[in-house]
Write an enzyme that holds these catalytic residues in place. Structure first.
Site, PDB file in Angstrom:
ATOM      1  N   CYS A 106     -19.124 -30.887  14.118  1.00 37.66           N
ATOM      2  CA  CYS A 106     -20.451 -30.356  13.820  1.00 37.66           C
ATOM      3  C   CYS A 106     -21.152 -29.934  15.115  1.00 37.66           C
ATOM      4  CB  CYS A 106     -21.250 -31.351  13.000  1.00 37.66           C
ATOM      5  SG  CYS A 106     -22.700 -30.612  12.205  1.00 37.66           S
ATOM      6  N   HIS A 153     -17.963 -32.792   8.658  1.00 40.70           N
ATOM      7  CA  HIS A 153     -17.951 -34.183   9.120  1.00 40.70           C
ATOM      8  C   HIS A 153     -16.732 -34.922   8.580  1.00 40.70           C
ATOM      9  CE1 HIS A 153     -21.871 -34.591  11.174  1.00 40.70           C
ATOM     10  NE2 HIS A 153     -22.196 -33.554  10.413  1.00 40.70           N
ATOM     11  N   GLU A 159     -15.471 -37.553   9.523  1.00 39.32           N
ATOM     12  CA  GLU A 159     -15.684 -39.009   9.493  1.00 39.32           C
ATOM     13  C   GLU A 159     -16.289 -39.480   8.178  1.00 39.32           C
ATOM     14  OE1 GLU A 159     -19.765 -37.623  10.605  1.00 39.32           O
ATOM     15  OE2 GLU A 159     -17.705 -36.936  10.933  1.00 39.32           O
TER      16      GLU A 159
END
Length: 236
Positions: free
Chosen positions: A114, A209, A211
């Site tokens: 990002c 993202h 994660e």
């Protein structure tokens, strides 16, 4: 051999309250280091330091993840500030741009996430769109949408199908930095991944993202590249 050590840059909060403490804090959401660990690496956090220390710090890790966070200050790509651009994160900008420069100079594998992808583009002389309307479906909430890989790129080799990804941002890559190519895009044309096409260098940025996802393919590739670098005779 030991797992490769992956450095992750941190968010910097002026004041964070937990328990009896209310203090300036460098932190990262647990999803970042959990993703590194799930992909076979060991994680270490890299809080801001003097930019001149970047090369020394990079010499201690095998790979670098530049995490998400606030907008990159447009001063770094020669643009006037849009009123919708967030407040400057001066210390973090200086540190992460220095880390990226050191990583690129030393061929350290890099994944920008990002903001990290945007910082990678800026570090290589690119620019950003300071605000895009309508791309994030639900303001204030993480949204999911498909990204489409560009055939022939590293990203497409890792994720050949259109994938649903978690995303939250209001800025995007505009002019590409030196040597970068687009490796994924959204249906509306927004750049969703960029990379250096050199097969000898692992440099990739994603606008979403990972994660927040369970897909480890991109991070596993970074960890593999970091393992190769760590095991090379020269250590580079």
């Amino acid at each position: 051999m030991p797992r490769p050590l992956i450095g992750i840059t941190t968010y910097v909060e002026e004041s964070t309250r937990y328990g009896v403490w209310d203090v300036p804090t460098s932190l990262v959401p647990s999803g970042y280091y959990e993703l590194v660990q799930a992909a076979g690496g060991s994680a270490v956090l890299l809080p801001p330091d003097e930019p001149g220390a970047a090369a020394e710090v990079l010499s201690r890790v095998d790979g670098l993840v530049v995490a998400g966070g606030p907008d990159v200050d447009p001063v770094h790509y020669g643009a006037a500030r849009d009123p919708r651009t967030g407040a400057p994160a001066t210390v973090r900008d200086q540190w992460e741009l220095a880390l990226l420069t050191a990583a690129l100079d030393s061929d350290t594998p890099v994944l920008g996430i990002c903001r990290g992808m945007q910082a990678l583009n800026v570090a290589l002389g690119g620019t950003l769109i300071q605000h895009i309307d309508g791309h994030v479906d639900t303001p204030g909430l993480m949204s999911w949408h498909p990204v489409h890989p560009v055939p022939g790129t590293r990203y497409a080799a890792l994720v050949p199908e259109a994938a649903q990804v978690p995303t939250y941002h209001h800025q995007a890559v505009d002019r590409l930095g030196r040597g970068l190519v687009v490796s994924a895009h959204a249906a509306d044309g927004t750049v969703e991944a960029i990379e250096l096409p050199d097969p000898e260098r692992w440099v990739l940025g994603v606008q979403w993202h990972p994660e927040r996802d369970k897909d480890t393919r991109v991070m596993s590739s970074l960890v593999e590249a970091a393992t190769t670098r760590a095991s090379s005779p020269a250590g580079v």
